[in-house]
Design a protein around this motif. Structure first.
Motif, PDB file in Angstrom:
ATOM      1  N   PHE A   1       0.858  -1.182   0.000  1.00 24.79           N
ATOM      2  CA  PHE A   1       0.000   0.000   0.000  1.00 24.79           C
ATOM      3  C   PHE A   1       0.898   1.237   0.000  1.00 24.79           C
ATOM      4  O   PHE A   1       1.873   1.290   0.764  1.00 24.79           O
ATOM      5  CB  PHE A   1      -0.871   0.034   1.260  1.00 24.79           C
TER       6      PHE A   1
ATOM      7  N   ASP B   1      -2.103  -3.079  -3.907  1.00 28.76           N
ATOM      8  CA  ASP B   1      -3.489  -2.630  -3.764  1.00 28.76           C
ATOM      9  C   ASP B   1      -3.832  -1.708  -4.932  1.00 28.76           C
ATOM     10  O   ASP B   1      -3.156  -0.707  -5.152  1.00 28.76           O
ATOM     11  CB  ASP B   1      -3.634  -1.877  -2.434  1.00 28.76           C
TER      12      ASP B   1
ATOM     13  N   CYS C   1      -6.369   0.628  -5.834  1.00 23.05           N
ATOM     14  CA  CYS C   1      -7.507   1.372  -5.311  1.00 23.05           C
ATOM     15  C   CYS C   1      -7.099   2.831  -5.156  1.00 23.05           C
ATOM     16  O   CYS C   1      -5.917   3.127  -4.996  1.00 23.05           O
ATOM     17  CB  CYS C   1      -7.925   0.796  -3.962  1.00 23.05           C
TER      18      CYS C   1
ATOM     19  N   ASP D   1      -8.249   5.123  -2.781  1.00 20.47           N
ATOM     20  CA  ASP D   1      -8.499   5.846  -1.520  1.00 20.47           C
ATOM     21  C   ASP D   1      -7.239   6.409  -0.878  1.00 20.47           C
ATOM     22  O   ASP D   1      -7.297   7.439  -0.209  1.00 20.47           O
ATOM     23  CB  ASP D   1      -9.268   4.979  -0.525  1.00 20.47           C
ATOM     24  N   GLU D   2      -6.105   5.760  -1.086  1.00 26.26           N
ATOM     25  CA  GLU D   2      -4.875   6.311  -0.516  1.00 26.26           C
ATOM     26  C   GLU D   2      -4.404   7.549  -1.284  1.00 26.26           C
ATOM     27  O   GLU D   2      -3.538   8.286  -0.804  1.00 26.26           O
ATOM     28  CB  GLU D   2      -3.747   5.267  -0.534  1.00 26.26           C
TER      29      GLU D   2
ATOM     30  N   SER E   1      -9.449  -3.355  -4.922  1.00 18.67           N
ATOM     31  CA  SER E   1     -10.140  -3.474  -3.637  1.00 18.67           C
ATOM     32  C   SER E   1     -11.258  -2.462  -3.492  1.00 18.67           C
ATOM     33  O   SER E   1     -11.805  -2.285  -2.406  1.00 18.67           O
ATOM     34  CB  SER E   1      -9.137  -3.307  -2.494  1.00 18.67           C
TER      35      SER E   1
ATOM     36  N   LYS F   1     -16.115  -7.812  -0.266  1.00 20.55           N
ATOM     37  CA  LYS F   1     -15.494  -6.898   0.683  1.00 20.55           C
ATOM     38  C   LYS F   1     -16.605  -6.095   1.346  1.00 20.55           C
ATOM     39  O   LYS F   1     -17.367  -5.399   0.672  1.00 20.55           O
ATOM     40  CB  LYS F   1     -14.525  -5.963  -0.032  1.00 20.55           C
TER      41      LYS F   1
ATOM     42  N   TYR G   1     -11.830  -1.888   9.583  1.00 18.56           N
ATOM     43  CA  TYR G   1     -10.764  -1.225   8.813  1.00 18.56           C
ATOM     44  C   TYR G   1     -10.268   0.031   9.525  1.00 18.56           C
ATOM     45  O   TYR G   1      -9.428   0.751   8.975  1.00 18.56           O
ATOM     46  CB  TYR G   1     -11.243  -0.802   7.411  1.00 18.56           C
TER      47      TYR G   1
ATOM     48  N   PHE H   1      -6.505   0.751   9.787  1.00 19.09           N
ATOM     49  CA  PHE H   1      -5.922   0.936   8.450  1.00 19.09           C
ATOM     50  C   PHE H   1      -6.015   2.395   8.013  1.00 19.09           C
ATOM     51  O   PHE H   1      -5.127   2.913   7.342  1.00 19.09           O
ATOM     52  CB  PHE H   1      -6.661   0.051   7.449  1.00 19.09           C
ATOM     53  N   ARG H   2      -7.099   3.040   8.408  1.00 19.92           N
ATOM     54  CA  ARG H   2      -7.271   4.446   8.003  1.00 19.92           C
ATOM     55  C   ARG H   2      -6.144   5.293   8.585  1.00 19.92           C
ATOM     56  O   ARG H   2      -5.672   6.228   7.953  1.00 19.92           O
ATOM     57  CB  ARG H   2      -8.646   4.963   8.440  1.00 19.92           C
TER      58      ARG H   2
ATOM     59  N   ARG I   1     -18.139   4.016   3.315  1.00 20.11           N
ATOM     60  CA  ARG I   1     -18.055   3.446   1.966  1.00 20.11           C
ATOM     61  C   ARG I   1     -19.267   2.555   1.662  1.00 20.11           C
ATOM     62  O   ARG I   1     -19.177   1.618   0.885  1.00 20.11           O
ATOM     63  CB  ARG I   1     -16.785   2.609   1.841  1.00 20.11           C
TER      64      ARG I   1
ATOM     65  N   GLN J   1     -18.954  -0.716  -0.758  1.00 19.55           N
ATOM     66  CA  GLN J   1     -18.634  -1.949  -0.032  1.00 19.55           C
ATOM     67  C   GLN J   1     -19.934  -2.592   0.462  1.00 19.55           C
ATOM     68  O   GLN J   1     -20.961  -1.933   0.611  1.00 19.55           O
ATOM     69  CB  GLN J   1     -17.689  -1.649   1.123  1.00 19.55           C
TER      70      GLN J   1
ATOM     71  N   LYS K   1     -13.257 -10.380   2.791  1.00 18.13           N
ATOM     72  CA  LYS K   1     -12.634  -9.434   3.706  1.00 18.13           C
ATOM     73  C   LYS K   1     -13.701  -8.623   4.416  1.00 18.13           C
ATOM     74  O   LYS K   1     -14.627  -8.182   3.739  1.00 18.13           O
ATOM     75  CB  LYS K   1     -11.728  -8.515   2.883  1.00 18.13           C
TER      76      LYS K   1
ATOM     77  N   VAL L   1      -7.985  -8.276   8.789  1.00 15.44           N
ATOM     78  CA  VAL L   1      -7.747  -6.840   8.611  1.00 15.44           C
ATOM     79  C   VAL L   1      -7.204  -6.172   9.873  1.00 15.44           C
ATOM     80  O   VAL L   1      -7.101  -6.772  10.941  1.00 15.44           O
ATOM     81  CB  VAL L   1      -9.014  -6.123   8.111  1.00 15.44           C
ATOM     82  N   SER L   2      -6.913  -4.890   9.688  1.00 13.83           N
ATOM     83  CA  SER L   2      -6.252  -4.102  10.736  1.00 13.83           C
ATOM     84  C   SER L   2      -6.974  -4.147  12.080  1.00 13.83           C
ATOM     85  O   SER L   2      -6.332  -4.248  13.129  1.00 13.83           O
ATOM     86  CB  SER L   2      -6.123  -2.650  10.265  1.00 13.83           C
TER      87      SER L   2
ATOM     88  N   TYR M   1      -1.245  -9.329   9.234  1.00 10.75           N
ATOM     89  CA  TYR M   1      -0.126  -8.498   9.690  1.00 10.75           C
ATOM     90  C   TYR M   1       0.831  -9.280  10.583  1.00 10.75           C
ATOM     91  O   TYR M   1       1.923  -8.798  10.878  1.00 10.75           O
ATOM     92  CB  TYR M   1      -0.668  -7.252  10.415  1.00 10.75           C
TER      93      TYR M   1
HETATM   94  C1  PBG Z   1      -8.692  -0.036   0.174  1.00 13.39           C
HETATM   95  C2  PBG Z   1      -8.341  -0.999   1.251  1.00 13.39           C
HETATM   96  C3  PBG Z   1      -8.706  -0.932   2.588  1.00 13.39           C
HETATM   97  C4  PBG Z   1      -8.129  -2.035   3.226  1.00 13.39           C
HETATM   98  C5  PBG Z   1      -7.432  -2.748   2.247  1.00 13.39           C
HETATM   99  N1  PBG Z   1      -7.603  -2.103   1.026  1.00 13.39           N
HETATM  100  C6  PBG Z   1      -9.454   0.127   3.331  1.00 13.39           C
HETATM  101  C7  PBG Z   1     -10.907   0.308   3.108  1.00 13.39           C
HETATM  102  O1  PBG Z   1     -11.541  -0.343   2.276  1.00 13.39           O
HETATM  103  O2  PBG Z   1     -11.472   1.174   3.789  1.00 13.39           O
HETATM  104  C8  PBG Z   1      -8.255  -2.359   4.669  1.00 13.39           C
HETATM  105  C9  PBG Z   1      -7.236  -3.306   5.219  1.00 13.39           C
HETATM  106  C10 PBG Z   1      -7.203  -3.373   6.711  1.00 13.39           C
HETATM  107  O3  PBG Z   1      -8.059  -2.810   7.423  1.00 13.39           O
HETATM  108  O4  PBG Z   1      -6.267  -4.010   7.225  1.00 13.39           O
HETATM  109  N2  PBG Z   1      -7.539   0.579  -0.367  1.00 13.39           N
END
Ligand code: PBG
Length: 333
Positions: free
Chosen positions: A80, A128, A130, A132-133, A176, A206, A212, A215-216, A227, A231, A258, A283-284, A323
Motif C-alpha cells: 500500500f 493494492d 484502489c 483511496d490512498e 479493492s 469486501k 478497517y 488501516f485508516r 463506503r 462496499q 474481507k 484486517v487491521s 499483519y
Molecule cells: C482499500 C483498502 C482498505 C483495506 C485494504 N484495502 C481500506 C478500506 O476499504 O477502507 C483495509 C485493510 C485493513 O483494514 O487491514 N484501499
C-alpha cells in the motif's frame, strides 16, 4: 467391566504428538501474505499507533521488510502506498514515479536479490489497486459533481493504476474498491498493455466494516463518512457469493473475502464454489483487537493469534493476508 462408551475421541487428544499427527489443518509460511505500507518522503519508519508493531515504511525499510518476508518463506507481500500529495482523481496512483510504483520496484529488487542468492522462490509482489490512498476526499473512486462515487469513471482510473503497477513489476494487482466491472476492465487493460501474465486478486466480497479503522490511520486516510454505497452490507451472504461469481466470470485469478473473522461463513461458502484459489484478509481491526487485549493482559496473545489464523484456514482460505505473517512463520518453522 466395560463402561459402555463406544468410542473415546479423547484418545486422539492425549499427547502433543498424537494431536500433531491428527491435525486437520496446518499453516504454512507460503500461505501467508504480509501487508506493508510505504510512505513518500519519510526519513525513518513511522509507527502506526493503532497497529502496535506495524509501521509506515520508507523505501529502504520496505526493501528490508520484503527481504525478511523472503527469508521467512512467506507466500507474498501486499503493498500500500501513501503519497505526499493527494488530489480529486488520485493522480499519484498511476504516476510512473508514484510512491506505490517505487515501492513495487523496490520490492521486486529485494525478491530478485533473494532468489539469485538462494535459488528459492521469494514472495509474490502484490499491490493494492484502489484510489483511496491517493484521493484528497479519501473515497475509493472519483466523484460526480454531487459527490457520489462514479463507478465507470473510476474503472478508467483502476485500469491505468493496474497497468502502472504491472509496469513497475507487480506480479499481482488487487482491486479493492468494489466498483462493478473492475476485474474485467483491469484484465483488458493489462492484456492490451502486454501484461497477460500479471494476475488479478479480486477483493470480491469486501464488506463495509469498522474493522478497517486502524488501516485508516496506517494510510493517513482523509475519508469523511463511509463506503456503504460500494462496499457490502454485513447482512448479506448471498450477495457475497454473487460478487465472487461475477469476479470469476470477469477473469479473477484469486478471489478474496474481507474482513476474515466476521465473515467466516462467507469465506466458507465462497471456497465451496470457487474453482480458483480463495484468499481472506485478516484486517487491521482484527489485528488491533488481539494486540490491545494482549497489551492489557486480558488474553494469551500468541495462542489467540494462532487460533484466529487457523480458523481462517479451516473456513477454506488458501491464502491468508495477516499483519502477523512474519511472526507466525517463525513459530511454525
Ligand atoms: C482499500 C483498502 C482498505 C483495506 C485494504 N484495502 C481500506 C478500506 O476499504 O477502507 C483495509 C485493510 C485493513 O483494514 O487491514 N484501499
Amino acid at each position: 467391566m466395560t463402561s459402555g462408551i463406544v468410542y473415546r475421541p479423547r484418545r486422539l487428544r492425549a499427547t502433543p504428538r498424537i494431536r500433531r499427527l491428527v491435525a486437520e489443518h496446518r499453516l504454512h509460511a507460503a500461505d501467508l501474505v504480509l501487508p506493508l505500507f510505504v510512505k513518500e518522503g519519510l526519513a525513518e519508519p513511522a509507527p502506526i499507533t493503532s497497529m502496535p508493531g506495524q509501521v509506515q515504511h520508507t523505501l529502504d525499510t520496505l526493501g528490508e521488510a520484503v527481504a525478511a518476508a523472503a527469508r521467512a518463506g512467506l507466500g507474498g507481500v501486499m503493498l500500500f502506498g501513501i503519497p505526499a500529495v493527494r488530489d480529486a482523481v488520485g493522480s499519484q496512483g498511476d504516476a510512473p514515479d508514484g510512491i506505490l510504483q517505487r515501492g513495487i520496484a523496490a520490492a521486486r529488487a529485494a525478491v530478485a536479490e533473494f532468489e539469485a542468492a538462494t535459488g528459492r522462490p521469494g514472495p509474490v509482489v502484490m499491490a493494492d489497486t484502489c484510489l483511496d490512498e491517493f484521493t484528497d476526499h479519501g473515497h475509493c473512486g472519483v466523484l460526480t459533481a454531487d459527490g457520489a462515487v462514479d463507478n465507470d469513471a473510476t474503472l478508467e482510473r483502476y485500469a491505468a493504476m493496474a497497468v502502472a503497477q504491472a509496469r513497475a513489476g507487480a506480479d499481482v494487482v488487487a482491486p479493492s474498491g468494489m466498483m462493478d466491472g473492475q476485474v474485467a476492465v483491469i484484465r483488458d487493460a493489462l492484456d492490451d498493455a502486454g501484461y497477460q501474465d500479471v494476475s488479478i486478486l479480486a477483493y470480491s466480497a469486501k464488506y463495509a466494516s469498522p474493522f478497517y479503522g486502524p488501516f485508516r490511520e496506517a494510510v493517513d486516510s482523509a475519508l469523511q463518512g463511509d463506503r456503504r454505497t460500494y462496499q457490502m452490507d454485513a447482512a448479506n451472504l448471498r450477495e457475497g457469493l454473487r460478487e465472487a461469481d461475477l469476479d470469476l466470470a470477469e477473469g479473477a485469478d484469486i478471489v478474496m473475502v474481507k474482513p476474515a473473522m466476521s465473515y467466516l461463513d462467507v469465506l466458507h461458502a465462497v471456497a465451496e464454489r470457487s474453482d480458483v484459489p480463495v484468499a481472506a484478509y485478516q484486517v487491521s481491526g482484527e489485528y488491533a483487537m488481539i494486540e490491545a487485549a494482549a497489551a492489557n493482559g486480558w488474553i494469551d496473545r500468541d495462542a489467540a493469534i494462532k487460533e484466529s489464523v487457523l480458523s481462517i484456514k479451516r473456513a477454506g482460505a488458501d491464502v491468508i493476508l495477516t499483519y502477523w505473517a512474519l511472526e507466525i512463520a517463525e513459530w511454525i518453522r
